[in-house]
Enzyme design. Structure first.
Site, short mmCIF file in Angstrom:
data_model
loop_
_atom_site.label_atom_id
_atom_site.label_comp_id
_atom_site.label_asym_id
_atom_site.label_seq_id
_atom_site.Cartn_x
_atom_site.Cartn_y
_atom_site.Cartn_z
CD GLU A 212 -3.05 -1.15 2.16
OE1 GLU A 212 -4.10 -1.76 1.92
OE2 GLU A 212 -2.84 -0.50 3.22
CD GLU A 320 -4.17 -5.84 1.79
OE1 GLU A 320 -4.95 -5.28 2.60
OE2 GLU A 320 -2.95 -5.66 1.79
#
Length: 386
Positions: A212, A320
């Site tokens: 991320e 995710e």
């Protein structure tokens, strides 16, 4: 996944943006020149790759279901690793995304697993029994079970060190991390240590730049230049395996409803980054509750990224996704959408949960534990329907 404040900060200084262009030359000029001849991995056999908008495993193009397990590389009991991977294999999940990092600023005294010590301007990679040897066992166990691993190299968040551990040891900020010659040199040395360790393993699905990555308020050129340069460097070390960014999919005009995730506030431009020659597929995440949007946002988010990937002729991985309540009802709708949408080649729910010798694996409220009704709905039924 990490719940963090999403308030926007002041835009990055112009000097940081200029520095990013300089670093592209410092860090990646040679690798980028080499990378122009390296196209997306389309190999067959034991090395996963892509075929159009699909992924290939063992030479077979298909849609693949998988999951995340950040904790598996930090287990100190080999039998626990083996048990978890036995269960994953039995479930029909083919791809497992794991943390390939554990950065500390002081050496643990409690036996905690760590992979790299960053302290007082120095970096030491831990190859001992409480270091990368733990990752060795995960990779070897995955090989024996035909499970393919995505391994990333640094965390945007402070969990297990991350970017903050680098800036603590070497100075700078979370935004200047991407353009610091000193930090990027240390980061690349760690990448080289991990890639060289497992580049010949049939268990590797892909290498991932970070978990991320964000550069809040930065010009999108900062992360673009870093991603282009770093992915080219990885390809220079290992041209066989795929490389991805590991981003959340922020910054996209296609299908935009104007909400925060579609904006460029975090310094990301999904379509622009996806076009990098040495990035093999797109990644995006989905956490409505932490982004300030409703759960109904999910289907539009999925289809928007699918369209962007189809346009780029590279598959998307929804790597995710999760909610903390009513998991089956909400997440199964997302799964139906990805299965019915051109451009998505695989999905990995966050995250896999199991019962090991020490009890249940970590629960962050998004965990889906083996043997539960949610597991049947989102794993057993999903694998059967794909």
């Amino acid at each position: 996944m990490k719940v963090f404040d999403i308030l926007l900060s002041i835009a990055c200084l112009v000097a940081q943006v200029a520095a990013s262009h300089l670093n592209l030359h410092r860090f990646g000029k040679l690798q980028n020149a080499q990378a122009h001849s390296i196209r997306r991995n389309t190999t067959s056999g034991d090395v996963p790759g892509t075929q159009g908008l699909n992924f290939t495993i063992d030479g077979q193009a298909d849609y693949f279901a998988g999951t995340n397990s950040y904790w598996i590389g930090y287990l100190t009991n080999n039998s626990d690793v083996d048990l978890a991977l036995d269960h994953l294999h039995a479930s029909g999940l083919r791809i497992l995304r794991i943390w390939g990092f554990s950065d500390v600023n002081s050496k643990p005294t409690d036996g905690k697993v760590y992979f790299q010590l960053l302290q007082n301007g120095n970096a030491t990679i831990n190859t001992g029994s409480d270091g990368l040897q733990r990752l060795d066992h995960v990779v070897g166990a995955a090989e024996r079970r035909g499970i393919k691993l995505i391994i990333n190299f640094v965390n945007n968040w402070s969990d297990f060190g991350g970017i903050n551990a680098y800036t603590t040891a070497f100075g700078g900020t979370s935004t200047s991390w991407y353009t610091s010659p000193t930090i990027q040199d240390v980061y690349r040395k760690y990448i080289k240590a991990v890639v060289s360790r497992y580049s010949q393993s049939p268990a590797i699905f892909a290498w991932e730049l970070a978990n991320e990555p964000r550069c809040n308020g930065c010009n999108t050129s900062v992360i673009y230049n870093w991603a282009a340069s770093t992915s080219a460097y990885i390809k220079s070390l290992d041209s066989k395996h795929m490389v991805a960014i590991g981003d959340e999919g922020f910054g996209l005009d296609i299908g935009s409803d104007g909400s925060y995730p579609f904006t460029y506030a975090e310094g990301l431009d999904f379509a622009k980054n996806l076009a990098i020659d040495t990035i093999d597929f797109g990644t995006f995440h989905l956490y409505p509750s932490t982004w300030g949007v409703s759960n109904s946002f999910g289907n539009g988010w999925i289809t928007a990224h699918a369209k962007a990937c189809a346009a780029a002729q590279k598959p998307c991985l929804m790597e995710e996704y999760g909610v903390d309540t009513d998991k089956c009802t909400i997440e199964s709708q997302w799964q139906q959408t990805v299965l019915g949408t051109k451009g998505i080649g695989a999905d990995l729910f966050w995250q896999y949960g199991d019962k090991l010798s020490t009890g249940n694996t970590p629960n962050d409220d998004f965990t889906i534990y083996r043997g539960t009704d949610d597991y049947k709905c989102l794993v057993t039924d999903h694998v059967a329907n794909k």
